[in-house]
Write an enzyme that holds these catalytic residues in place. Structure first.
Site: not given
Ligand code: ADE
Ligand code: ZN
Length: 333
Positions: A20, A22, A200, A203, A281-282
């Site tokens: 996971h 991005h 997703h 969350e 994630d990011d």
């Molecule tokens: N796009 C990038 N990170 C995300 C996240 N945590 N939830 C939904 N969309 C995303």
């Molecule tokens: Zn994500």
């Protein structure tokens, strides 16, 4: 009983898989600044410090606004290559041997960037990752759920020319108010074309979105899924069907899904026998790549070596690698 220093050593050394991530979320402020200059794209920040201090989020939407703004500096194939290559260097440092990367084509095509420019830049960096470091990878194309299904169909059509590079499709962006059923036909079409599906769900959104992702979008994995514990029947189903949940602890704290890491529900999920693993994630926005996520979570939740081992095993078991490659990594853990 191992002490925490031993566990941290184990985390740093053991081969890992990330499921996971991005790729646009790995855009570090330094590269954002460099690309804004290279492409003469204005960003509303004067310095790297100013960018970093803007990274205080109250929820998913407050993050997405900054994240899409950051992505505006990505213009050329070289930019997408550089972005991906920087993430690969982090993988190499963290001993990530396999990674499954999300990209958000609509956040670029809506600005006039060609689909081919994006996918070719990412793909070239991933091929180099394999030849230089032996790192393997898969690409998953995410649809932006705040957009209409029709615009997503256009993107799906463009992805058909790149089936050799894209293994699956996912669903991301603003969750609340954009339920899975909005994309039922789109995912049905994607499956008919041979793509695997993930989404997703849970969350910030309710457990119903997890149910609908399973039943309507036929997903093989749920991204995040931390809200599942609110629904006992759902937990039973996820366990029975062995559905992986790609949990991202530092992301959940930065986006205020939990107030602090000590209160994250990962350990509860693990103890119930849910197939969870840790992901970043990011990472450029949330304060850490995979090893930092694993180490911080281990400390905050007092995870044992056995817990960490299960998380890492789950990261391989839940990947889209073929069975013999999965088994070969599992035998090394
Ligand atoms: N796009 C990038 N990170 C995300 C996240 N945590 N939830 C939904 N969309 C995303
Ligand atoms: Zn994500």
């Amino acid at each position: 009983m191992k002490n925490s220093k031993d566990i941290i050593n184990y985390i740093n050394k053991i081969p890992k898989s990330e499921l996971h991530l991005h790729i646009e979320g790995s855009l570090e402020p330094e590269l954002m600044f460099k690309l804004s200059k290279r492409n003469k794209i204005e960003i509303p920040f004067k310095s790297i410090e100013e960018i970093k201090s803007a990274y205080n989020f109250s929820n998913l939407d407050s993050f997405l606004k900054i994240y899409y703004q950051g992505s505006n500096v990505l213009i050329t194939e070289e930019d997408f290559f550089d972005l991906t290559w920087e993430y690969i260097l982090r993988c190499n440092q963290d001993n990530i041997v396999h990674t499954e990367i999300f990209f958000d084509p609509q956040s670029h095509t809506e600005r006039g960037i060609k689909f081919n420019t994006i996918i070719n830049g990412i793909d070239k960096a991933l091929k180099k990752a394999n030849s230089e470091f032996g790192i393997t990878s898969k690409i998953i194309m995410c649809f932006l759920r705040h957009l209409e299904e029709e615009s997503c169909f256009d993107i799906l059509k463009q992805a058909l020319n790149h089936k050799d590079k894209i293994v699956g499709v996912g669903l991301d962006s603003s969750e609340k108010g954009n339920p899975p059923q909005k994309f039922k036909n789109l995912f049905e079409a994607a499956i008919k074309e041979g793509f695997v599906t993930v989404a997703h769900a849970g969350e910030e959104g309710p457990p119903e979105y997890i149910w609908d992702s399973l039943n309507l979008l036929k997903v093989k994995r749920i991204d995040h899924g931390v809200q599942c514990l609110k629904d006992k029947k759902l937990v039973e189903t996820l366990i029975k069907k062995n559905i992986p949940l790609t949990v991202c602890p530092l992301s959940n704290i930065k986006l205020c899904v939990f107030d602090k890491l000590e209160n994250h529900n990962l350990k509860k999920m693990l103890d119930k026998g849910l197939r969870v693993m840790v992901n970043s994630d990011d990472p450029a926005y949330f304060g850490g790549y995979l090893n930092t996520n694993l180490i911080e979570t281990t400390k905050a939740l007092n995870l044992s070596l056995e817990d960490v081992k299960i998380l890492i095993e789950n990261s391989f078991k839940s990947s889209f690698l073929d069975e013999s490659t999965k088994n070969s990594w599992l035998s090394k853990i």
